[in-house]
Design a protein around this motif. Structure first.
Motif, PDB file in Angstrom:
ATOM      1  N   ASP A 224       0.646  -1.338  -0.023  1.00 57.01           N
ATOM      2  CA  ASP A 224      -0.023   0.064  -0.156  1.00 57.01           C
ATOM      3  C   ASP A 224       0.842   1.171  -0.013  1.00 57.01           C
ATOM      4  OD1 ASP A 224      -2.306   1.409   0.227  1.00 57.01           O
ATOM      5  OD2 ASP A 224      -2.646   1.425   2.343  1.00 57.01           O
ATOM      6  N   ASP A 226       2.208   5.108  -0.782  1.00 55.14           N
ATOM      7  CA  ASP A 226       1.634   6.175  -1.040  1.00 55.14           C
ATOM      8  C   ASP A 226       1.866   6.846  -2.372  1.00 55.14           C
ATOM      9  OD1 ASP A 226       0.210   6.443   1.569  1.00 55.14           O
ATOM     10  OD2 ASP A 226       1.863   7.566   2.430  1.00 55.14           O
ATOM     11  N   TYR A 347      -1.453  -0.800  -9.333  1.00 57.34           N
ATOM     12  CA  TYR A 347      -1.602   0.711  -8.862  1.00 57.34           C
ATOM     13  C   TYR A 347      -1.704   1.735  -9.837  1.00 57.34           C
ATOM     14  CZ  TYR A 347      -0.221  -2.529  -5.109  1.00 57.34           C
ATOM     15  OH  TYR A 347       0.220  -3.376  -4.123  1.00 57.34           O
ATOM     16  N   ARG A 355      -0.279   8.635  -5.497  1.00 60.32           N
ATOM     17  CA  ARG A 355      -1.109   7.429  -5.699  1.00 60.32           C
ATOM     18  C   ARG A 355      -2.505   8.041  -5.722  1.00 60.32           C
ATOM     19  NH1 ARG A 355      -1.425   2.390  -2.530  1.00 60.32           N
ATOM     20  NH2 ARG A 355      -3.361   1.378  -3.515  1.00 60.32           N
ATOM     21  N   ARG A 357      -6.429   6.729  -5.339  1.00 60.45           N
ATOM     22  CA  ARG A 357      -7.040   5.450  -4.718  1.00 60.45           C
ATOM     23  C   ARG A 357      -8.522   5.553  -4.799  1.00 60.45           C
ATOM     24  NH1 ARG A 357      -3.582   3.860  -0.515  1.00 60.45           N
ATOM     25  NH2 ARG A 357      -1.756   5.085  -0.203  1.00 60.45           N
TER      26      ARG A 357
END
Length: 357
Positions: A224, A226, A347, A355, A357
């Motif tokens: 995960d 950033d 991603y 990033r 999301r």
């Protein structure tokens, strides 16, 4: 033992600021690793904690006590450097006890500490030898032992394994991990090697250009990240980055187009870039599957194959010229120069590396 607190710590050399307001709360007994490319400020940050560099702003506290103006010897820390810095004319035992003897520590207590450190590091049978009679790994054990005998509240390690060969690095990583479990003392470790960070750390601090990019547990940073920098720095081989452009935003997320016309829909909770915007799709090497078994298929040309026992890495390129690495079980690798892979997990990053999301 003690925790370490950094509150908006700044370091300047003249008008040039190299640490930009770093804040970090390290718990008592935690193993924290600073990682980042050369020149990112990780060793400078460690040296400020040690008191070897003055801070230009902010606060550093060890065990709840502010140490901005406290001398290094009075901070309750012990530091292990990249170089062993052993006294060549002294035996191992003398190297271990020298600092305590110079400080007037009682002989009985000094002997106890030296014996304990030797037992922890399995160097009891080396006590009569001099540094020139030791291997690199043995010398590094002695250097660590010299820190252990001080019985510090915090251990600081500044790239302690960089002078060792690959096999010894693996052995010493295990030794340092065992040491932390046995002593339970707070440890702060600097390295440019993200494999060391992933295997040793309770938490990793990723630095770039004097800024803290992300703090988290190793697997959290891996799964995960950033931003694109953290995604590319954590993991070996690193995450693949494939250029793409936004086609549309729908109820199921944003649809992007990769080289060769491959389309991929990425779920998003936040705002999406405008159609036509350039973005980057990130894919871990192990997240390329076989054609038809993922979210989108991508045709690539294989350039080089590395066989590493049961695992192989396929170095390939896309139609747009993006270089990628594909991880496969060795038994699944064929000699075909062109293959189609399927993206199982991905991603998305915007054109500034943030990033989505």
């Amino acid at each position: 033992m003690a925790g370490v607190l950094l509150n908006n710590v700044v370091k300047r050399f003249g008008d040039f600021e190299i640490i930009h307001g770093a804040s970090l709360d390290i718990a008592d007994g935690e193993f924290v690793v600073f990682v980042g490319p050369s020149g990112c400020g990780k060793s400078t940050l460690l040296r400020m904690i040690a008191g070897l560099e003055d801070i230009s702003g902010g606060e550093i506290a060890i065990g709840g006590k502010t140490v901005n103006d406290v001398e290094p010897a009075d901070r309750g820390i012990a530091m292990v450097f990249q170089s062993y810095a052993l006294y060549p004319h002294m035996s191992v035992e003398q190297n271990l006890s020298f600092g305590l003897r110079m400080n007037g520590n009682p002989k009985a207590d000094t002997d106890r500490r030296v014996k304990k450190a030797a037992e922890i590091l399995h160097i009891t049978d080396l006590m009569a030898r001099r540094p020139r009679q030791l291997s690199g790994g043995q010398r590094q054990r002695v250097a660590i032992g010299r820190a252990i005998v001080r019985e510090p509240q915090v251990f600081l390690f500044d790239e302690p394994l960089s002078n060792l060969d690959a096999e010894l690095r693996v052995q010493m990583r295990v030794e340092i991990s065992r040491l932390h479990k046995e002593l339970g003392t707070t440890m702060i470790y600097v390295t440019h090697d993200q494999i060391e960070a992933m295997t040793l750390a309770d938490r990793i601090v990723v630095l770039r250009g004097g800024h803290v990019e992300q703090i988290g547990r190793p697997l959290d940073l891996y799964s995960d990240p950033d931003n694109q920098f953290v995604a590319g720095f954590v993991g070996s081989p690193k995450m693949n980055f494939i250029t793409a452009r936004v086609l549309e935003r729908g109820a199921s997320g944003v649809t992007v187009e990769l080289a060769g016309g491959t389309r991929l829909t990425q779920p998003l909770n936040g705002p999406a870039p405008e159609p036509g915007s350039k973005v980057v799709v990130g894919v871990r090497p192990e997240h390329f599957g076989h054609a038809g078994k993922g979210d989108a298929d991508l045709s690539v040309t294989i350039d080089v194959v590395e066989h590493l026992g049961g695992t192989s890495f396929l170095y390939a390129s896309t139609a747009a010229g993006d270089d990628i690495v594909i991880q496969r079980d060795a038994a699944e690798v064929s000699d075909a120069p062109e293959i189609t892979v399927s993206i199982r997990k991905s991603y998305l990053f915007d054109d500034k590396g943030r990033r989505l999301r």
